[in-house]
Design a protein around this motif. Structure first.
Motif, short mmCIF file in Angstrom:
data_model
loop_
_atom_site.label_atom_id
_atom_site.label_comp_id
_atom_site.label_asym_id
_atom_site.label_seq_id
_atom_site.Cartn_x
_atom_site.Cartn_y
_atom_site.Cartn_z
N PRO A 95 0.76 -1.18 -0.04
CA PRO A 95 -0.04 -0.16 0.01
C PRO A 95 0.91 1.32 -0.04
O PRO A 95 0.17 2.33 -0.60
CB PRO A 95 -0.93 -0.03 1.14
N ILE A 96 1.87 1.37 0.60
CA ILE A 96 2.88 2.40 0.72
C ILE A 96 3.43 2.78 -0.85
O ILE A 96 3.91 3.81 -1.01
CB ILE A 96 3.78 2.36 1.59
N ASN A 97 3.63 1.77 -1.51
CA ASN A 97 4.10 1.87 -2.85
C ASN A 97 3.14 2.82 -3.80
O ASN A 97 3.46 3.23 -5.05
CB ASN A 97 4.18 0.49 -3.48
N GLY A 98 1.92 3.04 -3.30
CA GLY A 98 0.98 3.84 -3.96
C GLY A 98 1.35 5.35 -3.85
O GLY A 98 0.40 6.07 -4.35
N PHE A 99 2.37 5.48 -3.16
CA PHE A 99 2.59 7.12 -2.69
C PHE A 99 2.54 7.90 -4.03
O PHE A 99 3.33 7.55 -4.86
CB PHE A 99 3.70 7.09 -2.04
N PRO A 100 2.06 8.95 -4.16
CA PRO A 100 1.37 9.76 -3.03
C PRO A 100 -0.22 9.39 -3.28
O PRO A 100 -0.64 9.45 -4.13
CB PRO A 100 1.60 11.28 -3.09
N ASP A 101 -0.84 8.79 -2.34
CA ASP A 101 -2.33 8.55 -2.24
C ASP A 101 -2.97 8.77 -0.97
O ASP A 101 -2.11 8.68 0.02
CB ASP A 101 -2.60 7.40 -3.08
N TYR A 161 11.79 1.89 -10.16
CA TYR A 161 10.61 1.58 -10.94
C TYR A 161 10.54 1.29 -12.24
O TYR A 161 11.78 1.65 -12.89
CB TYR A 161 9.64 2.66 -10.87
N GLY A 162 10.05 0.39 -13.14
CA GLY A 162 10.21 0.39 -14.69
C GLY A 162 9.91 1.45 -15.32
O GLY A 162 9.20 2.43 -14.82
N GLU A 163 10.54 1.57 -16.52
CA GLU A 163 10.29 2.86 -17.33
C GLU A 163 9.04 3.23 -17.68
O GLU A 163 8.28 4.23 -17.82
CB GLU A 163 11.37 2.77 -18.48
N ALA A 164 7.90 1.93 -17.77
CA ALA A 164 6.61 2.20 -18.11
C ALA A 164 5.82 2.69 -17.06
O ALA A 164 4.81 3.23 -17.39
CB ALA A 164 6.22 0.58 -18.78
N SER A 165 6.14 2.52 -15.80
CA SER A 165 5.48 2.83 -14.68
C SER A 165 5.76 4.38 -14.27
O SER A 165 4.86 4.95 -13.50
CB SER A 165 5.64 1.90 -13.33
N ARG A 166 6.66 4.83 -14.85
CA ARG A 166 7.24 6.11 -14.33
C ARG A 166 6.03 7.34 -14.63
O ARG A 166 5.50 8.05 -13.79
CB ARG A 166 8.62 6.63 -14.99
N PRO A 167 5.67 7.19 -15.89
CA PRO A 167 4.40 8.16 -16.14
C PRO A 167 3.47 8.17 -14.99
O PRO A 167 2.71 9.22 -14.83
CB PRO A 167 4.07 7.95 -17.59
N THR A 168 2.99 7.01 -14.85
CA THR A 168 1.85 6.90 -13.89
C THR A 168 2.24 7.35 -12.45
O THR A 168 1.41 8.14 -12.13
CB THR A 168 1.80 5.19 -13.66
N LEU A 169 3.30 7.10 -11.78
CA LEU A 169 3.98 7.66 -10.88
C LEU A 169 3.80 8.96 -10.69
O LEU A 169 3.58 9.68 -9.82
CB LEU A 169 5.21 7.15 -10.50
N LEU A 170 4.36 9.58 -11.75
CA LEU A 170 4.53 11.15 -11.77
C LEU A 170 3.10 11.55 -11.90
O LEU A 170 2.90 12.79 -11.31
CB LEU A 170 5.29 11.47 -13.06
N PRO A 195 0.55 15.56 -8.86
CA PRO A 195 0.11 17.06 -8.76
C PRO A 195 -1.09 17.47 -7.40
O PRO A 195 -1.11 18.25 -6.91
CB PRO A 195 -0.49 17.33 -10.16
N PRO A 196 -2.14 16.56 -7.46
CA PRO A 196 -3.03 16.62 -6.16
C PRO A 196 -2.36 16.70 -4.94
O PRO A 196 -2.85 17.33 -4.03
CB PRO A 196 -4.11 15.68 -6.53
N TYR A 197 -1.13 16.21 -4.87
CA TYR A 197 -0.64 15.96 -3.43
C TYR A 197 0.48 17.01 -2.96
O TYR A 197 0.98 17.13 -2.05
CB TYR A 197 -0.18 14.77 -3.00
N MET A 198 0.63 17.90 -4.19
CA MET A 198 1.95 18.58 -4.00
C MET A 198 1.65 19.89 -2.94
O MET A 198 2.56 20.47 -2.51
CB MET A 198 2.21 19.38 -5.17
N GLN A 199 0.51 20.19 -2.60
CA GLN A 199 0.05 21.07 -1.41
C GLN A 199 0.57 20.43 -0.12
O GLN A 199 0.74 21.34 1.03
CB GLN A 199 -1.26 21.44 -1.55
N TYR A 200 0.78 19.38 0.07
CA TYR A 200 1.13 18.54 1.21
C TYR A 200 2.74 18.31 1.28
O TYR A 200 3.03 17.87 2.32
CB TYR A 200 0.58 17.18 1.54
#
Length: 105
Positions: free
Chosen positions: A40-46, A68-77, A81-86
């Protein structure tokens, strides 16, 4: 995955540069609570990862993009944005990013 837990020994070694406590244990001992939160912590930020980090009174988060695999990087990035205020970016160099948690969602 199970074999990825052993990468945390390297993180423990690297912690000698900052001397901050690590949530993921120390040396080759990986506590059961970290094993339970690893996915579950691998979903950061959520919301779930913030809940876990708050429960452990975490102040900082390090992301190692090279794990992380190159394919998962865009999903992670796309999750950031919704969490940058934190989060306050401290270091964003190459494949390693360090954030301070400045408030909780």
């Amino acid at each position: 995955g199970r074999t990825e837990f052993f990468r945390h020994t390297r993180y423990m070694f690297d912690s000698m540069w900052h001397w901050q406590p690590l949530i993921n244990g120390y040396s080759d001992f990986i506590p059961q609570d970290f094993r339970d939160m690893a996915i579950p912590i691998n979903g950061f930020p959520d919301p779930e990862s913030f809940r876990i980090l708050r429960a452990h009174q975490a102040r900082y988060v390090v992301i190692h993009f090279d794990t992380y695999g190159e394919a998962s990087r865009p999903t992670l990035l796309a999750r950031f944005p919704p969490y940058m205020q934190y989060l306050r970016p401290i270091v964003q160099e190459g494949e390693t990013w360090l954030f301070e948690i400045v408030k909780w969602p």
